[in-house]
Design an enzyme around this catalytic site. Structure first.
Site, mmCIF file in Angstrom:
data_model
loop_
_atom_site.group_PDB
_atom_site.id
_atom_site.type_symbol
_atom_site.label_atom_id
_atom_site.label_comp_id
_atom_site.label_asym_id
_atom_site.label_seq_id
_atom_site.Cartn_x
_atom_site.Cartn_y
_atom_site.Cartn_z
ATOM 1 C CB SER A 68 -3.211 -61.177 -24.254
ATOM 2 O OG SER A 68 -4.230 -61.003 -24.178
ATOM 3 C CE LYS A 71 -5.061 -61.848 -20.875
ATOM 4 N NZ LYS A 71 -5.743 -61.132 -21.688
ATOM 5 C CE1 TYR A 192 -6.921 -58.332 -19.614
ATOM 6 C CE2 TYR A 192 -9.026 -57.396 -20.502
ATOM 7 C CZ TYR A 192 -7.906 -58.248 -20.429
ATOM 8 O OH TYR A 192 -7.772 -59.419 -21.560
ATOM 9 C CE1 TYR A 244 -4.436 -65.794 -25.708
ATOM 10 C CE2 TYR A 244 -4.033 -66.372 -27.957
ATOM 11 C CZ TYR A 244 -4.172 -65.345 -26.822
ATOM 12 O OH TYR A 244 -3.610 -64.344 -27.266
ATOM 13 C CB VAL A 262 -6.141 -61.334 -29.930
ATOM 14 C CG1 VAL A 262 -6.445 -62.223 -29.281
ATOM 15 C CG2 VAL A 262 -6.302 -59.928 -29.114
HETATM 16 O O1 DON Z 1 -9.533 -59.091 -23.424
HETATM 17 C C1 DON Z 1 -9.477 -59.121 -24.585
HETATM 18 O O2 DON Z 1 -10.035 -59.673 -25.284
HETATM 19 C C2 DON Z 1 -8.113 -58.435 -25.399
HETATM 20 N N1 DON Z 1 -7.784 -57.113 -24.983
HETATM 21 C C3 DON Z 1 -6.905 -59.095 -25.075
HETATM 22 C C4 DON Z 1 -6.944 -60.612 -25.556
HETATM 23 C C5 DON Z 1 -5.769 -61.292 -25.854
HETATM 24 O O3 DON Z 1 -4.908 -60.509 -26.554
HETATM 25 C C6 DON Z 1 -5.796 -62.668 -25.675
HETATM 26 N N2 DON Z 1 -5.638 -62.845 -24.186
HETATM 27 N N3 DON Z 1 -5.178 -63.758 -23.406
#
Ligand code: DON
Length: 309
Positions: A68, A71, A192, A244, A262
């Site tokens: 993430s 993002k 994405y 988060y 994550v």
């Molecule tokens: O979409 C997902 O679940 C992962 N590719 C990325 C999630 C992550 O790191 C947290 N996102 N805000």
């Protein structure tokens, strides 16, 4: 601060030692099967100052999937390719107490660019004639932002997530049904997930942090790489929505605009001072790196990095 290199190194080494006492707490993410294969003991910290000085510890040459943290890049690119109004008529700016993958904070549009729905939205705003061109533009941008040519794509992580990403697929179709975008939902989802599967080392990411800390200006030449307006928006969203559902308490305790992922990564930006990237894959219940959070809290205190005082 950062004037005495030896002293700074000692402070950071001490902070790392203290934070690693929490190294057995939390769990590695397993909902993307490939992420379960990482070594839970891996640890990296890179700090890059706005003068370009680098402080590097642990596995700082090792490549991890950025998850993430992408993002932040998608938001930078959406703001680069569209006007500010065009971006924020498609995605909100408010924090949410729901999980990053929740459908609840979508309603008419995603709550903010740093939950999955928000980053799927900003991915839909990245321009290019097809998926490959869009992704190549993302990679080129990251090379420029991180001042590195070694940016890789982690095919195994990508495949693993594509096979298991029903929730993000639902979000992409839901957003399309709400007319947030009219592109093919599978293609937006693909971009994405590709962005999340980019591989970088901690120093490359800390360089992106340092660039943001330097107001978007290249650390060596002072040339504008990211517009000042975009930097202000990205940092405000990192501060309010980057961790988060723990964004509020993290800002209160640590006082550094940050974005987590994550994979166990946290990118912190201290305006006018430095970018910090920490990697340690065991996560708490919100999906934030346990050691990463502790370390940023200690560093904020010991290196005087809290933006509020
Ligand atoms: O979409 C997902 O679940 C992962 N590719 C990325 C999630 C992550 O790191 C947290 N996102 N805000």
């Amino acid at each position: 601060m950062f004037t005495d290199k030896e002293k700074t190194i000692k402070i950071i080494e001490n902070s790392i030692e203290n934070s690693l006492t929490y190294a057995n707490e939390g769990e590695v993410a397993t909902y993307i099967p490939e992420l379960a294969n990482v070594n839970p003991k891996d640890f990296a910290l890179s700090l890059v100052t706005v003068n370009g000085d680098e402080y590097k510890f642990g596995d700082y040459n090792k490549v991890f999937s950025i998850q993430s943290i992408s993002k932040v890049i998608s938001l930078i690119m959406a703001l680069n390719d569209n006007s500010i109004d065009e971006v924020f008529e498609k995605v909100g700016t408010e924090p949410t107490k729901y999980k990053f993958s929740s459908l609840i904070p979508i309603d008419d549009m995603a709550a903010n660019p740093f939950i999955n729905a928000g980053a799927i939205t900003t991915s839909s705003l990245i321009k290019g004639k097809d998926l490959d061109e869009k992704f190549n533009r993302v990679i080129s941008k990251i090379k420029k932002l991180s001042n590195s040519n070694n940016i890789t794509f982690l095919e195994e992580v990508y495949k693993s997530e594509m096979e298991t990403t029903d929730i993000n697929r639902s979000i992409a179709y839901y957003l399309r049904s709400k007319k947030i975008f009219s592109l093919d939902a599978e293609e937006v989802l693909d971009l994405y997930i590709r962005n999340c599967s980019i591989g970088m080392n901690s120093t490359e990411l800390a360089h992106i942090g340092a660039l943001l800390a330097n107001g978007g200006k290249d650390l060596a030449t002072n040339a504008e790489i990211i517009s000042k307006d975009s930097v202000k928006i990205v940092l405000a969203q990192m501060a309010s929505c980057g961790m988060y559902e723990e964004s509020g308490s993290f800002l209160l305790e640590v006082g550094i605009p940050s974005k987590s992922g994550v994979s166990g990564a946290i990118l912190g930006v201290v305006p006018g001072k430095c970018g910090i990237y920490v990697y340690s894959p065991r996560l708490d219940k919100s999906g934030n790196s346990v050691v990463g959070k502790k370390l940023l809290k200690i560093l904020s205190n010991d290196l005087d990095l809290n933006i509020f005082l």
